[in-house]
Write an enzyme that holds these catalytic residues in place. Structure first.
Site, PDB file in Angstrom:
ATOM      1  N   ARG A 102      41.663  36.111  29.312  1.00 43.84           N
ATOM      2  CA  ARG A 102      42.119  37.496  29.163  1.00 43.84           C
ATOM      3  C   ARG A 102      42.872  37.647  27.844  1.00 43.84           C
ATOM      4  O   ARG A 102      43.361  36.669  27.267  1.00 43.84           O
ATOM      5  CB  ARG A 102      43.039  37.824  30.335  1.00 43.84           C
ATOM      6  N   THR A 150      34.840  47.950  33.485  1.00 43.81           N
ATOM      7  CA  THR A 150      35.015  46.522  33.725  1.00 43.81           C
ATOM      8  C   THR A 150      33.722  46.126  34.391  1.00 43.81           C
ATOM      9  O   THR A 150      33.007  46.976  34.905  1.00 43.81           O
ATOM     10  CB  THR A 150      36.206  46.294  34.681  1.00 43.81           C
ATOM     11  N   SER A 166      46.795  41.677  35.608  1.00 40.78           N
ATOM     12  CA  SER A 166      45.471  42.224  35.907  1.00 40.78           C
ATOM     13  C   SER A 166      45.294  42.385  37.413  1.00 40.78           C
ATOM     14  O   SER A 166      46.045  41.814  38.205  1.00 40.78           O
ATOM     15  CB  SER A 166      44.417  41.256  35.375  1.00 40.78           C
TER      16      SER A 166
HETATM   17  O1  DON Z   1      42.596  43.853  34.414  1.00 38.97           O
HETATM   18  C1  DON Z   1      42.658  44.892  35.060  1.00 38.97           C
HETATM   19  O2  DON Z   1      43.144  44.970  36.164  1.00 38.97           O
HETATM   20  C2  DON Z   1      42.082  46.154  34.448  1.00 38.97           C
HETATM   21  N1  DON Z   1      42.119  46.065  33.018  1.00 38.97           N
HETATM   22  C3  DON Z   1      40.702  46.351  34.975  1.00 38.97           C
HETATM   23  C4  DON Z   1      40.072  47.608  34.452  1.00 38.97           C
HETATM   24  C5  DON Z   1      38.913  48.097  35.237  1.00 38.97           C
HETATM   25  O3  DON Z   1      38.555  47.581  36.255  1.00 38.97           O
HETATM   26  C6  DON Z   1      38.252  49.326  34.688  1.00 38.97           C
HETATM   27  N2  DON Z   1      37.016  49.608  35.302  1.00 38.97           N
HETATM   28  N3  DON Z   1      36.755  49.969  36.368  1.00 38.97           N
END
Ligand code: DON
Length: 580
Positions: free
Chosen positions: A102, A377, A448
């Site tokens: 990450r 994501t 996250s």
């Molecule tokens: O790491 C995380 O929790 C967020 N950056 C995830 C973002 C995400 O799932 C966006 N899409 N649906």
């Protein structure tokens, strides 16, 4: 008199033949069956890249690396080289591990970098442009995975992505729709617009080809020289230059110092199933396990999917667990995460003791919100012939990340910095109200919710699962597991079933359409629940699941089911499960 009934019989027979397969699969398509390997991703071309790697003798980690590179080309809305993510691995010998690739905060980052002189949040500063960008980890993540757990040469695993970038790929309706939804943001950055929009700013249509020559050149150089080509070469230099010219703080040293962390996954047991999931800097594994520990004390299967009682205890367990998520968890290099406390069964018992069987809880009586969910994501699940299993979730964070591409790189950059606490008590993109544990610091990783998860039973792989969905990733992944283990669904029904979500604040149960019958909703409202029927976000997540040994628990118990059963959430327009 005689003829009509016979005709009717024939018509009924024809109709029932048409309906038989449909009713057998309820509302979900049949899982995809295979005996040697299974790949489930949000873009069908990437799925097939993974299957080809497995077919040609690569293991699940090889396939995961090739899929990761491929999604960066054919699924630019979330697949990436300019973001980061997590890989949960369980090798055939039972070894489990977790790669954290990450983003990290740049060295020049400060706790108050998104606040103005009065201490107020500068709107969208952590979301748009170079100041929102964390040091990307995807390339280092893929190469670390390949070197440590893969078997194939780098060139071979990058080749399909390189081909799609150089020669282009044909857009389907879902691909085109994702560009259309991001068009406004992409138009603001000259370089992003040049790649993802047509001259004049209109969006690509289904049937047209997207060619990405700059990205092809970056992939070519990584293929030839390894991750240094990215972190110490022209792409890093171009990103740093663009960042410095446009208000960002990324420096050469951020790229030079980037390292992948190999961590021990979070592990817990739920009704005899071993859950292997993401540790901090993700909240995912801890919070899934905390909720499961609470739920284990209730007869969920007896209560039934969607019943008022099952929804009540699920929501209460979520409410308690999200307070802990938002207040207590953060990057393990910076804070002590109270993992053993949160996963202690006596802690779960103390939460159960506080749940009133007849009344909704009140979040304000606990203590740290609901934003919009986007699909930027992506999660994919893979298993190979030897039983090695890999779950990957990686991301740019919001829609097309920070919406910027440094000239000549073709690499969309993340806006992961928004996952930090910009200001305690103020909600981020996903409505999460977080605390000091997740405050910004140089080289720190933001907390996250990504939860790439592998479930085993009696020492053998049972399920591979995960999803995008911002703060809802945790409940999406959780519910897919409950749907299989407690509610008896097959893997396709489990990823497609309507979902519910609660995240402590706002004190609201989010519902997908048809998640509850009207009388169930009334029963829950009478207990004190308030609902958000998702006017902003009608459906959420794109779960990708694999079940081993049969399509459902019942099929596994009966024996004789397919070895691998894959299902891509129908919410992902261009996703697929495929195997061999
Ligand atoms: O790491 C995380 O929790 C967020 N950056 C995830 C973002 C995400 O799932 C966006 N899409 N649906």
């Amino acid at each position: 008199m005689d003829r009509l009934p016979r005709q009717l019989v024939a018509i009924f027979a024809a109709i029932s033949l048409c309906l038989a397969p449909l009713s057998a699969f309820a509302a979900s398509p049949a899982p995809v069956e295979a005996e040697h390997g299974m790949v489930v991703t949000a873009q069908h071309l990437a799925t097939d890249v993974g299957v080809d790697v497995l077919r040609s003798g690569g293991n699940a980690v090889d396939a995961a690396v090739a899929v990761g590179y491929a999604l960066a080309v054919v699924y630019p809305t979330a697949g990436n080289l300019g973001g980061g993510g997590f890989m949960t691995i369980r090798m055939k010998d039972g070894k489990t591990t977790f790669l954290d690739f990450r983003e990290r905060a740049p060295l020049a980052a400060t706790k108050t970098m998104y606040l103005d002189a009065k201490g107020d949040i500068v709107p969208r500063a952590s979301l748009d442009g170079y100041l929102a960008v964390g040091t990307p980890g995807s390339v280092m993540g893929f190469e670390t995975a390949r070197e440590k757990y893969g078997t194939k040469r780098r060139e071979e695993l990058i080749a399909p992505a390189l081909r799609y970038a150089r020669d282009g790929f044909t857009l389907e309706q879902g691909d085109a729709a994702s560009f259309a939804s991001g068009a406004k943001r992409l138009a603001r950055d000259e370089e992003a617009a040049k790649i993802f929009l047509k001259t004049g700013g209109s969006t690509y249509m289904a049937g047209e080809k997207l060619v990405q020559p700059d990205l092809a050149a970056v992939l070519q150089s990584i293929s030839e020289k390894g991750p240094d080509a990215f972190y110490k070469g022209a792409p890093a230099e171009a990103i740093v230059n663009a960042s410095q010219a446009k208000g960002g703080i990324l420096a050469k040293e951020d790229f030079e110092q980037y390292q992948v962390r190999e961590l021990k996954p979070i592990e817990c047991n739920y009704r005899g199933y071993d859950i292997i999931s993401s540790p901090p800097p993700s909240s995912g594994g801890v919070i899934i396990c905390e909720i499961l520990n609470v739920l284990e004390g209730y007869p969920l299967s007896y209560l039934g999917y969607g019943s008022a009682e099952a929804v009540h205890i699920m929501v209460e367990a979520m409410r308690y667990a999200y307070v802990d998520r938002n207040a207590a968890l953060g990057d393990p290099d910076f804070i002590d995460n109270p993992v053993s406390k949160l996963l202690d069964r006596s802690y779960a018992a103390s939460i159960r003791a506080k749940i009133d069987p007849y009344r909704a809880g009140t979040s304000a009586n606990l203590k740290p919100l609901g934003g919009k969910e986007s699909t930027e994501t992506t999660h994919y699940s893979i298993i190979d012939d030897e039983g090695n299993a890999v779950a990957v979730t990686y991301t740019l964070n919001g829609s097309f990340g920070a919406g910027v591409v440094a000239p000549g790189t073709g690499v969309l950059l993340n806006n992961e910095m928004d996952d930090f606490t910009s200001k305690p008590g103020v909600p981020n993109l996903y409505g999460l109200v977080q605390g000091e544990a997740n405050a910004i610091a140089p080289k720190k990783t933001p907390l996250s919710s990504m939860s790439p998860t592998i479930v085993t039973k009696d020492g053998k792989p049972f399920m591979v699962i995960g999803s995008p969905g911002g703060s809802r990733i945790i409940t999406i992944t959780l519910e897919a597991i409950l749907n299989v283990v407690d509610f008896g669904m097959d893997i396709s029904q489990a990823v497609n079933a309507p979902r519910i979500h609660h995240q402590w604040q706002p004190d609201m149960v989010y519902l997908e359409p048809y998640a509850l019958s009207p009388d169930t909703e009334k029963a829950l409202a009478a207990m004190g629940y308030k609902f958000d029927a998702g006017n902003n976000t009608p459906v959420w997540g794109q779960a990708a699941g694999i079940l081993v040994g049969g399509k459902s628990l019942a099929a596994i118990e009966k024996g004789g089911g397919a070895r691998y059963n894959g299902a891509m959430d129908s919410r992902a327009a261009e996703g697929s499960a495929n195997g061999y």
